[in-house]
Write a protein that holds these residues in place. Structure first.
Motif, PDB file in Angstrom:
ATOM      1  N   LEU A 111       1.009   0.626  19.164  1.00  0.00           N
ATOM      2  CA  LEU A 111       0.113   0.150  18.106  1.00  0.00           C
ATOM      3  C   LEU A 111      -1.137  -0.507  18.664  1.00  0.00           C
ATOM      4  O   LEU A 111      -2.192  -0.499  18.023  1.00  0.00           O
ATOM      5  N   ASP A 112      -1.015  -1.091  19.848  1.00  0.00           N
ATOM      6  CA  ASP A 112      -2.160  -1.800  20.433  1.00  0.00           C
ATOM      7  C   ASP A 112      -3.331  -0.876  20.717  1.00  0.00           C
ATOM      8  O   ASP A 112      -4.483  -1.311  20.742  1.00  0.00           O
ATOM      9  N   GLU A 113      -3.059   0.412  20.941  1.00  0.00           N
ATOM     10  CA  GLU A 113      -4.121   1.364  21.276  1.00  0.00           C
ATOM     11  C   GLU A 113      -4.392   2.355  20.148  1.00  0.00           C
ATOM     12  O   GLU A 113      -5.178   3.283  20.304  1.00  0.00           O
ATOM     13  N   LEU A 114      -3.758   2.143  18.983  1.00  0.00           N
ATOM     14  CA  LEU A 114      -3.820   3.124  17.908  1.00  0.00           C
ATOM     15  C   LEU A 114      -5.050   2.907  17.029  1.00  0.00           C
ATOM     16  O   LEU A 114      -5.290   1.812  16.527  1.00  0.00           O
ATOM     17  N   ASP A 147      -2.529   9.928  13.927  1.00  0.00           N
ATOM     18  CA  ASP A 147      -1.366   9.056  14.139  1.00  0.00           C
ATOM     19  C   ASP A 147      -1.553   7.708  13.444  1.00  0.00           C
ATOM     20  O   ASP A 147      -0.597   7.124  12.933  1.00  0.00           O
ATOM     21  N   GLY A 148      -2.786   7.210  13.424  1.00  0.00           N
ATOM     22  CA  GLY A 148      -3.062   5.938  12.776  1.00  0.00           C
ATOM     23  C   GLY A 148      -2.829   6.002  11.276  1.00  0.00           C
ATOM     24  O   GLY A 148      -2.210   5.103  10.686  1.00  0.00           O
ATOM     25  N   MET A 149      -3.300   7.081  10.634  1.00  0.00           N
ATOM     26  CA  MET A 149      -3.101   7.225   9.193  1.00  0.00           C
ATOM     27  C   MET A 149      -1.623   7.436   8.867  1.00  0.00           C
ATOM     28  O   MET A 149      -1.117   6.925   7.863  1.00  0.00           O
ATOM     29  N   PHE A 150      -0.931   8.187   9.729  1.00  0.00           N
ATOM     30  CA  PHE A 150       0.511   8.350   9.532  1.00  0.00           C
ATOM     31  C   PHE A 150       1.213   7.002   9.629  1.00  0.00           C
ATOM     32  O   PHE A 150       2.105   6.699   8.830  1.00  0.00           O
ATOM     33  N   MET A 151       0.795   6.166  10.585  1.00  0.00           N
ATOM     34  CA  MET A 151       1.469   4.887  10.769  1.00  0.00           C
ATOM     35  C   MET A 151       1.184   3.946   9.597  1.00  0.00           C
ATOM     36  O   MET A 151       2.067   3.193   9.173  1.00  0.00           O
ATOM     37  N   LEU A 166       0.257  -7.200  13.457  1.00  0.00           N
ATOM     38  CA  LEU A 166      -0.713  -7.839  12.572  1.00  0.00           C
ATOM     39  C   LEU A 166      -2.141  -7.418  12.904  1.00  0.00           C
ATOM     40  O   LEU A 166      -2.974  -7.233  12.008  1.00  0.00           O
ATOM     41  N   ASN A 167      -2.428  -7.249  14.199  1.00  0.00           N
ATOM     42  CA  ASN A 167      -3.764  -6.795  14.612  1.00  0.00           C
ATOM     43  C   ASN A 167      -4.033  -5.380  14.098  1.00  0.00           C
ATOM     44  O   ASN A 167      -5.143  -5.073  13.630  1.00  0.00           O
ATOM     45  N   PHE A 168      -3.028  -4.509  14.188  1.00  0.00           N
ATOM     46  CA  PHE A 168      -3.205  -3.133  13.693  1.00  0.00           C
ATOM     47  C   PHE A 168      -3.444  -3.142  12.183  1.00  0.00           C
ATOM     48  O   PHE A 168      -4.322  -2.436  11.676  1.00  0.00           O
ATOM     49  N   ILE A 169      -2.680  -3.963  11.470  1.00  0.00           N
ATOM     50  CA  ILE A 169      -2.841  -4.042  10.015  1.00  0.00           C
ATOM     51  C   ILE A 169      -4.233  -4.561   9.653  1.00  0.00           C
ATOM     52  O   ILE A 169      -4.899  -4.023   8.759  1.00  0.00           O
ATOM     53  N   ALA A 170      -4.691  -5.585  10.368  1.00  0.00           N
ATOM     54  CA  ALA A 170      -6.027  -6.131  10.102  1.00  0.00           C
ATOM     55  C   ALA A 170      -7.102  -5.081  10.350  1.00  0.00           C
ATOM     56  O   ALA A 170      -8.068  -4.963   9.579  1.00  0.00           O
ATOM     57  N   GLN A 171      -6.940  -4.323  11.421  1.00  0.00           N
ATOM     58  CA  GLN A 171      -7.905  -3.260  11.730  1.00  0.00           C
ATOM     59  C   GLN A 171      -7.835  -2.156  10.669  1.00  0.00           C
ATOM     60  O   GLN A 171      -8.855  -1.616  10.249  1.00  0.00           O
ATOM     61  N   ALA A 172      -6.614  -1.833  10.232  1.00  0.00           N
ATOM     62  CA  ALA A 172      -6.432  -0.764   9.249  1.00  0.00           C
ATOM     63  C   ALA A 172      -7.083  -1.107   7.909  1.00  0.00           C
ATOM     64  O   ALA A 172      -7.590  -0.229   7.213  1.00  0.00           O
ATOM     65  N   LYS A 173      -7.072  -2.386   7.550  1.00  0.00           N
ATOM     66  CA  LYS A 173      -7.561  -2.782   6.232  1.00  0.00           C
ATOM     67  C   LYS A 173      -9.038  -2.449   6.021  1.00  0.00           C
ATOM     68  O   LYS A 173      -9.469  -2.243   4.879  1.00  0.00           O
TER      69      LYS A 173
END
Length: 343
Positions: free
Chosen positions: A315-318, A324-328, A109-116
């Motif tokens: 994911l915690d460090e991505l 890699d982040g855009m791929f994920m 959820l943290n990665f998704i929030a950061q990605a948004k």
């Protein structure tokens, strides 16, 4: 922290809601009619002399052809992009497992929030926009075309039209203003800020008028009846039409309206992965797949540390702006099952 394994149950739903794409004849006076899939017989030739005494190859097959009066063809489908957070379908321990499910779910959820709020999400949106605009999703029909206009509408209002054959297939650079605007709309939908609900239509001019063969999806049949060559995908029911010949009546079965399957469109739209390690060597984007599976090259382009299974462990460090982040981000939108993979 980095995780040693993924939760025993980790399932992601597909973030692209796509309808089948139906084929229509474009006729005079703005009239249209369905492109029909027809089942009929053919007599071809055998090309395996060691196995057959007769050179004849009599088969039942299916064909999709334009109306004899058609001036072109329309292919259209509906599309929506879900909020990234809504792709999480299940995240739980396997039976009797001791996975750190709460910790992983929060990390996801943290990665998704950061990605948004990331530029990486905007770039993923632009890449989806490019593959809508260039008509990659038309597959073989694109190769036959003399010209293609792709129109994108939202709630009945046209947002943009693209000369598809002029939009690049093999790179994601130098976006047009319309591609950027469409990409921003897609990114906003993935960020949960709005809904996209797009209608996409390609109007194809093949440079000829007449009953030209076109190409809907093919169906895979594990045990085809003897003498049956090729089943095609269609929507809506058909009918049996009969016509007289010197030997009596000959049946031609109309199976239904030709269409591209939603999975085939999804594969084309997510052909945005230029972040895989061998891109410079291969020179073409591949569809976003956890292990980079590619049928054309018969190769897995993302083995080892480059696989989505391995990237998902960190994911915690991505950084969502990284390759890699855009791929994920794209892998999350693809969906799939990532349960319990180990380092």
């Amino acid at each position: 922290m980095a995780f040693n394994k993924l939760p025993g149950v980790l399932s992601l739903t597909r973030g692209l809601m796509i309808t089948d794409a139906v084929f229509e004849n474009l006729l005079a006076d703005s009239k249209r009619s369905p492109v029909e899939v027809i089942r009929h017989g053919i007599r071809g030739t055998q090309n395996i002399p060691d196995k057959f005494d007769d050179v004849s190859n009599i088969q039942q097959t299916e064909t999709a052809k334009l109306d004899p009066e058609a001036r072109g063809m329309s292919v259209s489908f509906g599309l929506n992009f879900l909020d990234l957070k809504d792709v999480i379908f299940a995240c739980a321990s396997s039976k009797g497992g001791k996975d750190d499910v709460a910790g992983y779910r929060q990390t996801l959820l943290n990665f998704i929030a950061q990605a948004k709020s990331s530029e990486g999400l905007q770039e993923v949106g632009r890449r989806f926009a490019r593959n809508i605009a260039n008509g990659r999703w038309l597959w073989r029909n694109r190769q036959l075309a003399e010209s293609i206009e792709v129109a994108v509408a939202r709630d009945g209002e046209t947002l943009a039209t693209f000369p598809a054959l002029a939009v690049p297939l093999n790179h994601f650079e130098a976006y047009s203003d319309d591609e950027k605007a469409l990409g921003a709309l897609i990114a906003a939908s993935m960020a949960g800020q709005s809904t996209s609900r797009l209608t996409v239509e390609a109007r194809i001019d093949f440079g000829v008028t007449g009953a030209l063969e076109v190409f809907p999806s093919q169906n895979y049949v594990e045990r085809k009846p003897k003498g049956f060559a090729r089943p095609l995908y269609y929507v809506r029911g058909g009918e049996v039409r009969r016509r007289s010949s010197g030997a009596g009546e000959v049946g031609i079965k109309v199976m239904g309206q030709a269409a591209l399957r939603d999975q085939k469109i999804s594969n084309a739209l997510r052909t945005i992965d230029t972040w895989y390690p061998a891109y410079e060597e291969h020179g073409q984007p591949i569809a976003v797949e956890p292990n980079g599976a590619n049928l054309g090259a018969q190769r897995f382009f993302r083995d080892g540390a480059a696989s989505a299974f391995k990237i998902a462990l960190r994911l915690d460090e991505l950084d969502p702006d990284s390759a890699d982040g855009m791929f994920m981000i794209s892998a999350l939108m693809r969906g799939g099952v990532y349960s319990g993979s180990k380092e």
